[in-house]
Design an enzyme around this catalytic site. Structure first.
Site, PDB file in Angstrom:
ATOM      1  N   HIS A 171      36.572  38.451  40.182  1.00 20.00           N
ATOM      2  CA  HIS A 171      36.798  37.057  39.804  1.00 20.00           C
ATOM      3  C   HIS A 171      38.135  36.927  39.072  1.00 20.00           C
ATOM      4  O   HIS A 171      38.258  36.165  38.115  1.00 20.00           O
ATOM      5  CB  HIS A 171      35.654  36.563  38.920  1.00 20.00           C
ATOM      6  CG  HIS A 171      34.296  36.826  39.492  1.00 20.00           C
ATOM      7  ND1 HIS A 171      33.293  37.444  38.775  1.00 20.00           N
ATOM      8  CD2 HIS A 171      33.784  36.573  40.729  1.00 20.00           C
ATOM      9  CE1 HIS A 171      32.205  37.549  39.529  1.00 20.00           C
ATOM     10  NE2 HIS A 171      32.483  37.031  40.722  1.00 20.00           N
ATOM     11  N   GLU A 207      25.107  39.500  44.650  1.00 13.77           N
ATOM     12  CA  GLU A 207      26.121  39.390  45.691  1.00 13.77           C
ATOM     13  C   GLU A 207      26.401  40.704  46.419  1.00 13.77           C
ATOM     14  O   GLU A 207      27.477  40.882  47.000  1.00 13.77           O
ATOM     15  CB  GLU A 207      27.416  38.838  45.097  1.00 13.77           C
ATOM     16  CG  GLU A 207      27.282  37.391  44.617  1.00 13.77           C
ATOM     17  CD  GLU A 207      28.633  36.773  44.320  1.00 13.77           C
ATOM     18  OE1 GLU A 207      29.042  35.888  45.078  1.00 13.77           O
ATOM     19  OE2 GLU A 207      29.276  37.201  43.329  1.00 13.77           O
ATOM     20  N   HIS A 243      35.951  31.002  42.941  1.00 19.79           N
ATOM     21  CA  HIS A 243      35.104  32.189  42.761  1.00 19.79           C
ATOM     22  C   HIS A 243      35.909  33.449  42.471  1.00 19.79           C
ATOM     23  O   HIS A 243      35.718  34.095  41.453  1.00 19.79           O
ATOM     24  CB  HIS A 243      34.249  32.361  44.019  1.00 19.79           C
ATOM     25  CG  HIS A 243      33.129  33.332  43.881  1.00 19.79           C
ATOM     26  ND1 HIS A 243      32.114  33.422  44.808  1.00 19.79           N
ATOM     27  CD2 HIS A 243      32.852  34.276  42.958  1.00 19.79           C
ATOM     28  CE1 HIS A 243      31.264  34.367  44.446  1.00 19.79           C
ATOM     29  NE2 HIS A 243      31.702  34.905  43.332  1.00 19.79           N
ATOM     30  N   HIS A 266      34.767  43.189  44.961  1.00 11.64           N
ATOM     31  CA  HIS A 266      34.640  41.743  44.724  1.00 11.64           C
ATOM     32  C   HIS A 266      34.969  41.499  43.261  1.00 11.64           C
ATOM     33  O   HIS A 266      34.394  42.118  42.366  1.00 11.64           O
ATOM     34  CB  HIS A 266      33.236  41.243  45.027  1.00 11.64           C
ATOM     35  CG  HIS A 266      33.016  39.824  44.586  1.00 11.64           C
ATOM     36  ND1 HIS A 266      33.846  38.789  44.970  1.00 11.64           N
ATOM     37  CD2 HIS A 266      32.086  39.270  43.764  1.00 11.64           C
ATOM     38  CE1 HIS A 266      33.419  37.654  44.426  1.00 11.64           C
ATOM     39  NE2 HIS A 266      32.354  37.921  43.674  1.00 11.64           N
TER      40      HIS A 266
END
Length: 314
Positions: A145, A124, A224, A143
């Site tokens: 989760h 990603e 996500h 990023h």
């Protein structure tokens, strides 16, 4: 005979003083010493390693998730670790990437390791490359989760800043934007491609990047996690932590509001409060105060190693 022998010895001695280049030395490349990264890159890398460890320590990321920084010497590149649990990142894990296509160029601290020789990258990484392309003023991207934010996107409710330290979350009418792969067109996510929520190419990265809206520095990702953009590494970490904290408060406020007569939705901050609070609380001195605490905490945790600091806890 002796004069001739003396002459021969003299000639051989003279020839020995000259270097005769060999065919091997002319045709075989010799190893070149790799140059050390600039002071700017070393400073950014120091913070980047701390950021990986802090995000794990604060339970924003676990074995998955990542943070990157735009290369301070080259705005068309970014630096991020290869695919490794963030808590275990060291300087030898850092990779310099091309923003244009998220291609690994070389290890940041060993430029002789290039291309296919670089260990596997995060799938990603396109989250990072495409946000940097879309927003030239963004210096760092996270990023994560984080489980505390997942319920909101799951029911289609955006986040709204509930406290001053989370002013960058914003107070948009519908809350922070939500990226939902189920709503993407087949041109962006074809039926024959994996529908596994992962941002695995530039097209998906572009779709995510353009989900950001003025007035909020976070995008929730349904099923996500979240993506956060920052003005610096420290700013991105600060925003990530207080986005998580604000989500907890908002969740609790929703529950409490449901118990009040007639029901009461959480009010959160006003637009003016959120904007002014972000300006104040994300000033360098206040972010550095939090950063100093977090660095001290990971330094005493017995897990994290920042080999660029000269001292390590292991």
């Amino acid at each position: 005979m002796f004069p001739y022998l003396s002459f021969s010895i003299a000639v051989l001695s003279l020839l020995a003083t000259f270097r005769i280049p060999s065919v091997y030395s002319q045709t075989t490349p010799q190893p070149q010493a790799t140059s050390s990264p600039s002071a700017n890159v070393q400073s950014a890398a120091l913070d980047l390693l701390d950021a990986n460890h802090i995000l794990h320590f604060l339970d924003i990321i676990d074995a998955f998730g990542h943070i990157s920084v735009r290369n301070p010497d080259n705005a068309s590149q970014f630096i991020m670790s290869f695919a490794i649990a963030p808590a275990l990142t060291t300087s030898q894990s850092l990779v310099t990437y091309d923003i244009t296509n998220a291609t690994a160029l070389h290890l940041t601290f060993n430029s002789s390791i290039t291309g296919a020789s670089v260990p596997s990258s995060f799938l990603e990484r396109f989250i990072h490359s495409q946000i940097y392309q879309a927003y030239p003023n963004v210096t760092s991207v996270v990023h994560a989760h984080t489980s505390e934010v997942l319920p909101f996107a799951g029911v289609g409710i955006g986040l709204k800043a509930q406290m001053g330290t989370a002013g960058s979350v914003g107070v948009l009418k519908n809350g922070s934007p939500i990226f939902d792969t189920n709503l993407l067109s087949s041109k962006v996510l074809p039926d024959n491609q994996p529908h596994d929520l992962l941002i695995r190419n530039e097209v998906l990265g572009d779709a995510l990047a353009h989900t950001f809206a003025d007035g909020s520095q976070v995008v929730l990702m349904k099923g996500h996690g979240m993506a956060i953009r920052g003005a610096s590494i420290r700013d991105a970490v600060y925003r990530s932590f207080y986005t998580k904290q604000s989500a907890v408060v908002q969740f609790q406020a929703v529950l409490l509001g449901s118990l009040s007569p007639g029901g009461q939705q959480p009010m959160g901050l006003t637009a003016r409060q959120a904007m002014d609070a972000a300006t104040t609380n994300e000033g360098e001195s206040l972010i550095d105060r939090a950063w100093g605490l977090w660095v001290a905490q990971v330094g005493n945790a017995g897990l994290y190693v920042n080999d660029l600091r000269g001292t390590a806890s292991a």
